[in-house]
Design an enzyme around this catalytic site. Structure first.
Site, PDB file in Angstrom:
ATOM      1  N   ASP A   9       9.761   0.707   1.774  1.00  0.00           N
ATOM      2  CA  ASP A   9       9.527   0.131   0.448  1.00  0.00           C
ATOM      3  C   ASP A   9      10.807   0.326  -0.368  1.00  0.00           C
ATOM      4  O   ASP A   9      11.743   0.998   0.078  1.00  0.00           O
ATOM      5  CB  ASP A   9       8.345   0.847  -0.225  1.00  0.00           C
ATOM      6  CG  ASP A   9       8.039   0.288  -1.615  1.00  0.00           C
ATOM      7  OD1 ASP A   9       8.117  -0.945  -1.791  1.00  0.00           O
ATOM      8  OD2 ASP A   9       7.743   1.064  -2.532  1.00  0.00           O
ATOM      9  N   GLU A 152       8.075   5.293 -10.714  1.00  0.00           N
ATOM     10  CA  GLU A 152       9.252   6.003 -10.177  1.00  0.00           C
ATOM     11  C   GLU A 152       9.687   7.142 -11.101  1.00  0.00           C
ATOM     12  O   GLU A 152      10.280   8.109 -10.662  1.00  0.00           O
ATOM     13  CB  GLU A 152      10.412   5.025  -9.943  1.00  0.00           C
ATOM     14  CG  GLU A 152      10.190   4.065  -8.776  1.00  0.00           C
ATOM     15  CD  GLU A 152      10.313   4.714  -7.384  1.00  0.00           C
ATOM     16  OE1 GLU A 152      11.079   5.673  -7.225  1.00  0.00           O
ATOM     17  OE2 GLU A 152       9.604   4.247  -6.464  1.00  0.00           O
ATOM     18  N   CYS A 184       1.362  -4.771  -5.479  1.00  0.00           N
ATOM     19  CA  CYS A 184       2.628  -4.041  -5.337  1.00  0.00           C
ATOM     20  C   CYS A 184       2.207  -2.657  -4.884  1.00  0.00           C
ATOM     21  O   CYS A 184       1.255  -2.084  -5.429  1.00  0.00           O
ATOM     22  CB  CYS A 184       3.366  -3.972  -6.669  1.00  0.00           C
ATOM     23  SG  CYS A 184       4.732  -2.772  -6.673  1.00  0.00           S
TER      24      CYS A 184
END
Ligand code: DGL
Length: 283
Positions: A9, A152, A184
């Site tokens: 990813d 993130e 996603c």
């Protein structure tokens, strides 16, 4: 048989797929690649993503992967067909075909909403995959550019995430969607905020489970399911390793103490660490 499964990813999102693979196939050994030098993929051109995805697939196959899982919707949307042509002998699995199947199953013919990155929305991959299964189902899409940076940055549980979730989910609920697809692989980290915004009568579908089932089916058909004891997993990143080590460990429930840094452009592998023992996968 006992070779690893390559999973990749742009960042830690694909761990949501790796987690399902290890739940379903606990004897398998995973090599995980996070393209943190290029995360987020969301606003990049589809050509650029194709280039990254094919480079990473090549790298994983060179490391001995017996199968590759594109645990990234954008990569699956733009690079899966090319990868299957380039490496016809290696099973390569994407997340969009399984995700579309799971969504149609859950929808009972009712409208489906896709939450995804700008690139995945632009590709139209979910719309066409769902139409290929049942063209009578109405599909609406919503791009969610703020989600990946929040995940993130370790802010999936924040107030900011809830605000963003409301902003992205409400138009789909207003359009009558009864099923929302986490289009996603970073979005399962935001599942709580998304479910809160969607309300109790909307079903949230994570393609990861169906992807792991598809992988299990393909490996079993080809007679290449691992028969060894649970082994070790390896983690690679093209850039920053912090999110993988810190957030990834917590999410997977496995210590990811070391991550190998790989510069795919030069082909160099700079060791900044290494492996994690396979033990219980956390919830
Ligand atoms: N997690 C990836 C996906 O499923 C990419 C997210 C990003 O980097 O924008 O599309």
């Amino acid at each position: 048989m006992n070779s690893p499964i390559g999973v990749f990813d742009s960042g830690i999102g694909g761990l949501s797929v790796a987690r399902e693979i290890l739940r379903k196939l606990p004897r398998e050994h995973i090599i995980y690649f996070a393209d943190t030098a290029h995360v987020p993929y969301g606003e990049r051109s589809l050509n650029e993503i194709r280039y990254f995805a094919l480079g990473i697939t090549r790298f994983l196959i060179e490391q001995g992967a017996k199968a590759v899982v594109m645990a990234c919707n954008m990569s699956s949307a733009v690079a899966l067909d090319d990868a299957r042509i380039l490496w016809p002998d290696v099973p390569i699995i994407g997340v969009i075909e399984p995700g579309a199947r799971a969504a149609v199953k859950a929808s009972g013919g009712k409208p489906i909403g896709i939450l995804a990155t700008t690139g995945t929305v632009k590709s139209g991959a979910y719309v066409s995959q769902i139409a290929a299964i049942d063209s009578s189902i109405q599909v609406s899409q919503q791009a969610c550019p703020r989600f990946v940076p929040l995940v993130e940055a370790g802010l999936a549980e924040s107030e900011e995430a809830e605000v963003a979730a409301r902003e992205y989910v409400e138009p789909l609920v207003r359009a009558g969607c009864k099923v929302l697809v986490l289009g996603c692989t970073h979005y399962p980290f935001l599942r709580r905020a998304i479910e809160l915004a969607a309300g109790a009568d909307v079903v949230v579908v994570d393609p990861a489970e169906e992807t792991a089932a598809t992988l299990a089916h393909v490996l079993s058909e080809q007679g290449i399911l691992s028969v060894s004891m649970a082994g070790t997993h390896e983690f690679y990143a093209s850039g920053d390793v912090t999110s993988l080590k810190e957030l990834g460990s917590r999410f997977l429930g496995l210590p990811i103490s070391d991550v190998l840094r790989v510069n795919l452009t030069s082909g160099d592998v700079e060791s900044v660490g290494c492996r994690s023992e396979n033990s219980q996968i956390g919830s």
